[in-house]
Write an enzyme that holds these catalytic residues in place. Structure first.
Site, PDB file in Angstrom:
ATOM      1  N   ASN A 258       1.224  -1.106   0.402  1.00  0.00           N
ATOM      2  CA  ASN A 258      -0.252   0.266   0.565  1.00  0.00           C
ATOM      3  C   ASN A 258       0.573   1.372  -0.257  1.00  0.00           C
ATOM      4  O   ASN A 258       0.593   2.534  -0.980  1.00  0.00           O
ATOM      5  CB  ASN A 258      -0.776  -0.059   1.112  1.00  0.00           C
ATOM      6  CG  ASN A 258      -2.566  -0.846   1.038  1.00  0.00           C
ATOM      7  OD1 ASN A 258      -2.885  -0.540   0.815  1.00  0.00           O
ATOM      8  ND2 ASN A 258      -2.407  -1.866   1.438  1.00  0.00           N
TER       9      ASN A 258
ATOM     10  N   MET B  30       1.316  -2.672  12.307  1.00  0.00           N
ATOM     11  CA  MET B  30       0.541  -3.813  13.101  1.00  0.00           C
ATOM     12  C   MET B  30       0.751  -3.630  14.164  1.00  0.00           C
ATOM     13  O   MET B  30       1.311  -4.481  14.830  1.00  0.00           O
ATOM     14  CB  MET B  30       1.349  -5.327  12.474  1.00  0.00           C
ATOM     15  CG  MET B  30       0.598  -4.685  10.929  1.00  0.00           C
ATOM     16  SD  MET B  30      -1.142  -5.030  10.657  1.00  0.00           S
ATOM     17  CE  MET B  30      -1.549  -7.100  10.694  1.00  0.00           C
TER      18      MET B  30
ATOM     19  N   HIS C 126      -7.923  -0.697   6.188  1.00  0.00           N
ATOM     20  CA  HIS C 126      -7.931  -1.707   7.058  1.00  0.00           C
ATOM     21  C   HIS C 126      -9.217  -3.416   6.135  1.00  0.00           C
ATOM     22  O   HIS C 126      -9.560  -2.280   4.997  1.00  0.00           O
ATOM     23  CB  HIS C 126      -9.060  -1.732   8.211  1.00  0.00           C
ATOM     24  CG  HIS C 126      -8.903  -3.706   8.541  1.00  0.00           C
ATOM     25  ND1 HIS C 126      -8.573  -3.787   9.741  1.00  0.00           N
ATOM     26  CD2 HIS C 126     -10.529  -3.752   8.303  1.00  0.00           C
ATOM     27  CE1 HIS C 126      -8.845  -4.667   9.767  1.00  0.00           C
ATOM     28  NE2 HIS C 126     -10.101  -4.599   9.409  1.00  0.00           N
TER      29      HIS C 126
ATOM     30  N   GLU D 231      -7.332  -1.783  -2.788  1.00  0.00           N
ATOM     31  CA  GLU D 231      -6.908  -1.100  -1.520  1.00  0.00           C
ATOM     32  C   GLU D 231      -5.659  -0.520  -1.930  1.00  0.00           C
ATOM     33  O   GLU D 231      -5.914   0.947  -1.570  1.00  0.00           O
ATOM     34  CB  GLU D 231      -5.642  -2.165  -0.178  1.00  0.00           C
ATOM     35  CG  GLU D 231      -6.858  -2.838   0.349  1.00  0.00           C
ATOM     36  CD  GLU D 231      -5.866  -3.166   1.129  1.00  0.00           C
ATOM     37  OE1 GLU D 231      -4.767  -3.144   2.273  1.00  0.00           O
ATOM     38  OE2 GLU D 231      -6.369  -4.923   1.718  1.00  0.00           O
TER      39      GLU D 231
END
Ligand code: GAR
Length: 193
Positions: A17, A94, A113, A178
């Site tokens: 991402n 994370m 998410h 995403e």
């Protein structure tokens, strides 16, 4: 062109991402620049990817801070402020945040998410959606607030679950979405600041 909003992307691993955001920022009309990629783990693959793309890649290793998550976040916060960062984009970061960083960046920290929040916060989102017999999965970009995977939703993309999908196959298709969703939602968000 007017000044572009300085964004820091926080990662812990692969960084796909983050890479999508770096690519998006290369467009002449993109309203944000990725001024820093920061990882809490020294071995995060995304650090190499960022450096190769010519973006500053910094590790603020959580290890020396032990269980003191707030002290770790204070070090992160100092690094962000030294560089004049205006917005944080969490991208596979994370580690659960403490109120320190959440409050310090309230309204200026986004997260992506891999589920259609408020469904399936937490981990193993795709396996849980398949096991529940959902017809669709997806991803969400939201503002970060005190609750994990809560906070106002800024954008979502839906992905149909196909017969025979496993979490890997579904995850690959969601990840493609995403990458598009995050870049588009971040651009809209910074234009509104
Ligand atoms: C992404 O699927 C992201 O949505 C997820 O981790 C992955 C990171 O991949 N984030 C969360 O689960 C946060 N709760 P990436 O490092 O390749 O971007």
């Amino acid at each position: 062109m007017t000044q572009r909003t300085k964004v820091a992307v926080l990662i812990s691993g692969r960084g796909s991402n983050m890479e999508a955001l770096v690519r998006a920022a290369q467009a002449a009309d993109c309203p944000f620049e990725i001024a820093l990629v920061l990882s809490n783990k020294p071995d995060a693959k995304g650090l190499e990817i960022a450096a190769q793309a010519g973006v500053e890649a910094l590790c603020v290793d959580q290890k020396p801070f032990g269980k003191d998550r707030e002290a770790h976040e204070r070090a992160i916060d100092a690094a962000l402020r030294e560089r004049g960062i205006e917005v944080i984009a969490l991208a596979g970061y994370m580690r659960i945040l403490t109120p320190f960083l959440v409050d310090a960046w309230e309204g200026r920290m986004l997260n992506i998410h891999p589920s259609l929040l408020p469904k399936y916060p937490g981990l193993d989102t795709h396996a849980r959606a398949i096991a529940a017999g959902e017809a669709e999965a997806g991803c969400t970009v939201h503002l970060v607030t005190a609750g994990v995977d809560e906070g106002p939703i800024l954008g979502q993309a839906r992905v149909p679950i196909r017969p025979g999908d496993d979490d890997h196959a579904l995850g690959v298709r969601v990840l493609e979405q995403e990458h598009k969703l995050y870049a588009a939602t971040l651009a809209t968000f910074v234009r509104g600041l």
